[in-house]
Design an enzyme around this catalytic site. Sequence first.
Site, PDB file in Angstrom:
ATOM      1  N   LEU A 140      33.375 -26.412 -15.947  1.00  0.00           N
ATOM      2  CA  LEU A 140      33.770 -27.270 -17.077  1.00  0.00           C
ATOM      3  C   LEU A 140      34.773 -28.324 -16.627  1.00  0.00           C
ATOM      4  O   LEU A 140      35.380 -29.014 -17.425  1.00  0.00           O
ATOM      5  CB  LEU A 140      34.352 -26.431 -18.218  1.00  0.00           C
ATOM      6  CG  LEU A 140      33.408 -25.388 -18.811  1.00  0.00           C
ATOM      7  CD1 LEU A 140      34.101 -24.608 -19.922  1.00  0.00           C
ATOM      8  CD2 LEU A 140      32.128 -26.035 -19.339  1.00  0.00           C
ATOM      9  N   SER A 141      34.949 -28.389 -15.318  1.00  0.00           N
ATOM     10  CA  SER A 141      35.731 -29.455 -14.723  1.00  0.00           C
ATOM     11  C   SER A 141      37.230 -29.402 -14.987  1.00  0.00           C
ATOM     12  O   SER A 141      37.848 -30.376 -15.421  1.00  0.00           O
ATOM     13  CB  SER A 141      35.169 -30.808 -15.137  1.00  0.00           C
ATOM     14  OG  SER A 141      35.592 -31.703 -14.174  1.00  0.00           O
TER      15      SER A 141
ATOM     16  N   ASP B 112      32.611 -36.003 -14.088  1.00  0.00           N
ATOM     17  CA  ASP B 112      33.719 -35.191 -14.609  1.00  0.00           C
ATOM     18  C   ASP B 112      34.887 -36.064 -15.043  1.00  0.00           C
ATOM     19  O   ASP B 112      35.431 -35.923 -16.143  1.00  0.00           O
ATOM     20  CB  ASP B 112      34.207 -34.205 -13.544  1.00  0.00           C
ATOM     21  CG  ASP B 112      33.098 -33.303 -13.041  1.00  0.00           C
ATOM     22  OD1 ASP B 112      31.997 -33.337 -13.609  1.00  0.00           O
ATOM     23  OD2 ASP B 112      33.335 -32.558 -12.058  1.00  0.00           O
TER      24      ASP B 112
HETATM   25  P1  ADP Z   1      35.937 -26.725 -12.012  1.00  0.00           P
HETATM   26  O1  ADP Z   1      36.344 -28.150 -11.891  1.00  0.00           O
HETATM   27  O2  ADP Z   1      34.512 -26.558 -12.419  1.00  0.00           O
HETATM   28  O3  ADP Z   1      36.833 -25.920 -12.902  1.00  0.00           O
HETATM   29  P2  ADP Z   1      36.561 -26.776  -9.215  1.00  0.00           P
HETATM   30  O4  ADP Z   1      36.323 -25.824  -8.115  1.00  0.00           O
HETATM   31  O5  ADP Z   1      36.052 -28.159  -9.073  1.00  0.00           O
HETATM   32  O6  ADP Z   1      36.022 -26.081 -10.555  1.00  0.00           O
HETATM   33  O7  ADP Z   1      38.122 -26.928  -9.471  1.00  0.00           O
HETATM   34  C1  ADP Z   1      38.921 -25.782  -9.635  1.00  0.00           C
HETATM   35  C2  ADP Z   1      40.210 -25.960  -8.867  1.00  0.00           C
HETATM   36  O8  ADP Z   1      41.029 -26.982  -9.504  1.00  0.00           O
HETATM   37  C3  ADP Z   1      41.082 -24.733  -8.868  1.00  0.00           C
HETATM   38  O9  ADP Z   1      40.733 -23.857  -7.819  1.00  0.00           O
HETATM   39  C4  ADP Z   1      42.459 -25.320  -8.671  1.00  0.00           C
HETATM   40  O10 ADP Z   1      42.683 -25.621  -7.309  1.00  0.00           O
HETATM   41  C5  ADP Z   1      42.389 -26.631  -9.425  1.00  0.00           C
HETATM   42  N1  ADP Z   1      42.897 -26.507 -10.800  1.00  0.00           N
HETATM   43  C6  ADP Z   1      42.227 -26.842 -11.921  1.00  0.00           C
HETATM   44  N2  ADP Z   1      43.006 -26.640 -13.020  1.00  0.00           N
HETATM   45  C7  ADP Z   1      44.184 -26.184 -12.590  1.00  0.00           C
HETATM   46  C8  ADP Z   1      45.400 -25.795 -13.236  1.00  0.00           C
HETATM   47  N3  ADP Z   1      45.546 -25.837 -14.566  1.00  0.00           N
HETATM   48  N4  ADP Z   1      46.419 -25.377 -12.462  1.00  0.00           N
HETATM   49  C9  ADP Z   1      46.286 -25.331 -11.130  1.00  0.00           C
HETATM   50  N5  ADP Z   1      45.171 -25.670 -10.477  1.00  0.00           N
HETATM   51  C10 ADP Z   1      44.119 -26.095 -11.171  1.00  0.00           C
HETATM   52 MG    MG Z   2      35.561 -29.545 -10.499  1.00  0.00          MG
END
Ligand code: ADP
Ligand code: MG
Length: 394
Positions: free
Chosen positions: A126-127, A173
Amino acid sequence: MRRRLDRVGDEFELRFGGKPEVWMRAPGRVDLMGSHTDYNMGHVLTLAIEQDTWIAARPRRDRTVAVYSLNAEGGGPFDLDAIAHDWTAPWTNYVRGVADTLQRAGYRLCGFDGLVHSTVPIGSGLSSSAALEVACALIFVELGGWSIDPVRLAQLCQRAENEFVGMNCGILDQYSSTMGQKGCALLLDCRDLRSEPVPLGEDTRVVICDTRSRRELTGSEYPERRAQCEQGASLLAQFYPGVTALRDVTIDEYLAHEADLPLAVARRCRFIIEENERVLGLAEALSTADRGAICDLTAESYVGARDLFEIGSSEMAAMMDAMRSAPGVIGARQAGAGFGGCMVALVDAPQVSGFARHVEKTYARVTGIKPKVYAMHAAAGAGPLPTVPANRAS
Ligand code: ADP
Ligand code: MG
């Protein structure tokens, strides 16, 4: 909302002393149609979701950014004049990457103390990554006292993820997060970066169904799919000069040269070309409330993703069965990049709770995993948190 504000405000005070002065929010997104079409310069039907990432911040006088997250360990200060990666807290690389990219693009940045909190499930498709980038970029915009076009901001955040974090994602995204419109999906053209709102009627709800599973990945799957699409486009360009991306190829042109492509590349191409057409089809079906077409197009998208693009998983199959057999379902398919994570359904609004109960029970019985089901409306794009009095400046 108030509880979340208090919690983040209190944690900020504990960590930094004093109150935050600026609050920004950036939503996650879900695609209703258009898996992997963004980096093929195609169309996507996307919307910003109610789950979002907040950053509460306060400017600093020096050139330091000190950032922590209530969703992840680690964090701390880094110097805007010497931005390096931090592999001990990899999540901070999204923040560092945004800072580095904005500065390289010529924007003047101000240091800040910041605390992140997100309700976007992390790593579920969900980004949450784009929500973090965009929220952080907006803090820099606000504290730097400049303004920026939201599409340009999305492009810079994408560049941060591509070049600093090393994830070669398309624009979907970040665009969805900056440009989302309340109550509407966006029909996005990833080539010219224009979008048209597609109102989601009051009688239809978007329901995200999180499989809470991820297919075992080596990390090479996404770049490999992308490379196969690019290979397909360049092979097809030999027959159709002017083709620079799969977006430029019609299904008839593809079929005339299917046999000239390696088998796996051909499958990937076919999926993208058909999926791109389905985006336009679904936008039309939503505007005319053609529930039969919504059902067929979403089902075809799932089958193509599973069999041609090969981004399915056994949990996604179980979720698809659960969603398709639930009361009130209008259409259901994968979301995000696939390989597990979240899926999405369009559901007849009055039947949403029955739909959710059925999906939870059925999916858990088959997989042994308790899913998460979120019914939502399309949310507005990123910006200041509206309900913070005077942005809490005090
Ligand atoms: P998605 O974007 O689908 O959720 P991704 O692998 O692209 O999955 O991104 C996830 C990564 O983004 C996490 O592993 C972390 O490093 C970072 N991230 C996203 N939101 C947060 C948050 N609220 N606090 C800390 N890191 C975050
Ligand atoms: Mg992502």
